[in-house]
Structure formats: C-alpha cells, structure tokens
Design an enzyme around this catalytic site. Structure first.
Site, short mmCIF file in Angstrom:
data_model
loop_
_atom_site.label_atom_id
_atom_site.label_comp_id
_atom_site.label_asym_id
_atom_site.label_seq_id
_atom_site.Cartn_x
_atom_site.Cartn_y
_atom_site.Cartn_z
N HIS A 29 17.83 34.86 -65.31
CA HIS A 29 18.49 35.87 -66.14
C HIS A 29 17.58 36.44 -67.22
O HIS A 29 17.75 37.59 -67.63
CB HIS A 29 19.72 35.24 -66.80
CG HIS A 29 20.58 36.23 -67.53
ND1 HIS A 29 21.30 37.22 -66.89
CD2 HIS A 29 20.85 36.37 -68.87
CE1 HIS A 29 21.98 37.92 -67.78
NE2 HIS A 29 21.71 37.44 -68.99
N SER A 42 22.66 42.32 -69.05
CA SER A 42 23.73 41.38 -69.33
C SER A 42 24.92 42.11 -69.96
O SER A 42 25.45 43.04 -69.36
CB SER A 42 23.19 40.24 -70.20
OG SER A 42 24.03 39.12 -70.18
N TRP A 43 25.33 41.73 -71.18
CA TRP A 43 26.41 42.48 -71.83
C TRP A 43 26.00 43.94 -72.03
O TRP A 43 26.84 44.85 -71.99
CB TRP A 43 26.78 41.86 -73.17
CG TRP A 43 27.65 42.77 -73.98
CD1 TRP A 43 27.29 43.58 -75.00
CD2 TRP A 43 29.05 43.01 -73.77
NE1 TRP A 43 28.37 44.31 -75.46
CE2 TRP A 43 29.46 43.97 -74.72
CE3 TRP A 43 30.00 42.50 -72.87
CZ2 TRP A 43 30.77 44.44 -74.80
CZ3 TRP A 43 31.30 42.96 -72.96
CH2 TRP A 43 31.69 43.92 -73.90
N ASP A 69 19.58 34.08 -60.99
CA ASP A 69 20.25 34.30 -62.27
C ASP A 69 21.53 33.45 -62.30
O ASP A 69 22.49 33.73 -61.59
CB ASP A 69 20.58 35.78 -62.41
CG ASP A 69 21.12 36.15 -63.78
OD1 ASP A 69 21.66 35.27 -64.47
OD2 ASP A 69 21.01 37.34 -64.15
N GLY A 111 24.59 40.00 -75.31
CA GLY A 111 25.34 39.09 -76.19
C GLY A 111 26.80 38.92 -75.84
O GLY A 111 27.17 38.02 -75.10
#
Length: 316
Positions: A296, A114-115, A268, A42
């Site tokens: 991704h 990701s985050w 990605d 996120g």
C-alpha cells in the site's frame, strides 16, 4: 529518477470554507502550469511534502490542501472538543470547489491515494466537467467489505501478532472493533483516548508496506499523527463516509471521457487490489497498472515510478 526534486510552495494560506472551518492551501511549481490537486489520505494524515515531487514543476501548478480538521486546517480534530457535525465527505467535496474557484482554476487533474482516491472519486462523480484527468493509487471506496477487511477480520489473518495488538485495547476481542475503538478514541479521559488512537494507527503502520518497516510503525505511533488520524477515520468510517453502499463503483460510469490511471500494489493489505479492479471495470477508458512488488505504501518498490509516468503522460 522516480521523483522530481523537492520544491517549496510559492504561495500558502488559509481559506475560510464556512461552518467555522479554515483549510490550509498551498501551491507550488509553475504559476501558469497545468493545475493538479493532491488529495491526501487518512482521511486525517494531512499534506506530505513528498507529494509535490510526483509532478514536473515546470509543467504543473501543484495544489495541496489539508482537509477539514487535518494538518494545519482549523479547528484541529486533535482538539477533544472539536465539533464534527460539519466534517463529512461532502463537505470536503464542497471545499474543493471553493479552492478551485478561489484559485481561478477551470479544470484540474486529481491525484490521490487511499482515502485520497475516495475523495477524488466522490468529487469527480459530482463535478466531472471540472476534471481533466485522474491518477489514483491504492484505491479505497469505503464499502462495508473494505472496512471489514482491514478493521474487522480479513487482514488479521496475514498479520496475526499485529492484529492481536490491535485488539488489545478492546480487551482482546470485540463484537465490532470499529464501534469499540470509536468509544475509546472519543473517550473523555485524554489518556485513554490517546492510547487507543496510537493502537488504532499502529495497526495500519504495521501493514502499510509490502515489507513491514519500523519507520512506518514509529511514525504512525506518534500521538501527534495518531490522534487526528484515528479520530477522523473513525468518524468517517462509522458513517460509511456518507456514501450509499457501493456508490463510487456504481457511479463510475460518470467518469467516461476522463482519462485515468490506477496504480495498485499487488500485495496491498490495506486496500486489496479487487477494489481497483472493480473500479477499472466500471470506469470506461481507465488504465489499471498492477505493481507486482508493492503493497500500500507509496514508497514501495515500483509505485513512485508508475505514478511519475502517469503524471508525465498528462503533461501539456
């Protein structure tokens, strides 16, 4: 099978982490199993039930939590009056220590995409002796060039129509889309703020999978998801995630001795493979697996299988 069967948490509750924040924490799997903590992306997306299915429930004690302001944690970032002064990357790192200590965990495996990969690296480089292994997907380290790629220029060359939609709330052009969106998403008019949040989030939903899927766009465009997702992301990214330039790659040598697997989609668009490659080069003993058919999204072809193979390889 790429995923283990769905399971429910055996324990869940709220943990007071200070600064007026309470974070939602749940545990699933084997109460006596090997601890692993899942770090959601996120940064405002919150826990996904599917994340429990990356791990053998007979072998792992699976810990998930909603980061500050996200999901069921309080106060919610979706509240227009939410105070963000105590919501930073380093607050999240400290929260992880409070969760670990509260659960009586000596060492745990880190799992994040990701985050979630950003937070995993920040935590592991701060507390390496508390980390047994690391499994990362779609690596993001919040460097300026990574932010520029997705939010200021690069990715728009691959998705020009979607990029035009992204720029539309800014009047079709803006010297700095990040700062422009920050003004809109935190606008005092709730209607303006929500519309901007949906447009911001929809941009990522349009490019997250190697083959664009309406389902992703629909879910990212839901205001219940988009508002906290956009507000936390813009708060963090406008501050460079409170990291020195290139800090997480620079300090990857601190991970020496921690086994790690990096699973990265070749196509990605959100987090291009160069970041995963540079991390692998800087992290002694890490293993980089490029998934040739993936973007991704965790559900892109080949990603789930590689992640399960990684967590299975670290089973006791």
């Amino acid at each position: 099978m790429d995923l283990y069967p769905p399971i429910r948490p055996y324990a869940a509750g709220m943990l007071d982490v200070g600064d007026g924040h309470r974070v939602y924490v749940e545990t699933a799997g084997n109460r006596e199993g090997k601890p692993v903590v899942v770090l959601h992306g996120g940064p405002g997306s919150g826990i996904a039930a599917l994340s429990r299915q990356h791990f053998d429930p007979a072998a792992y004690r699976i810990i998930l939590f909603d980061q500050r302001g996200a999901g069921r944690s309080t106060p919610s970032i979706a509240d227009m009056d939410a105070d963000l002064s105590a919501n930073t990357l380093w607050h999240l790192v400290d929260d992880m220590e409070k969760i670990r200590e509260g659960l009586g965990v000596e060492q745990w495996q880190l799992f994040g995409g990701s985050w979630g990969a950003t937070l995993a690296l920040a935590y592991a480089e701060t507390h390496p002796h508390r980390v047994s292994e690391i499994v990362l997907r779609g690596v993001f380290t919040a460097r300026q060039r990574e932010l520029d790629w997705i939010y200021r220029a690069g990715a728009g060359n691959l998705f020009p129509a979607e990029w035009a939609n992204y720029l539309a709330p800014l009047g079709g052009a803006h010297a700095d889309p990040l700062s422009g969106y920050r003004e809109l998403v935190f606008h005092p008019d709730a209607g303006v703020a929500e519309g901007a949040a949906v447009a911001w989030s929809a941009w990522e939903g349009a490019i997250v999978s190697v083959v664009p899927q309406p389902g992703f766009l629909d879910s990212y465009s839901d205001p219940k998801f988009a508002v906290p997702f956009a507000r936390i992301a813009l708060h963090y990214f406008s501050h460079g995630a409170w990291l020195d330039p290139g800090q997480l790659i620079r300090d990857a040598g601190k991970l020496a001795g921690i086994p790690g697997v990096i699973v990265q989609g070749r196509y990605d668009v959100v987090c291009p493979p160069v970041t995963a490659y540079e991390l692998h080069q800087a992290w002694p003993g890490s293993q980089l697996e490029i998934v040739e058919s993936a973007g991704h999204a965790v559900t892109d072809p080949g990603v789930l299988g590689r992640l399960r193979a990684a967590t299975d390889s670290f089973r006791p």
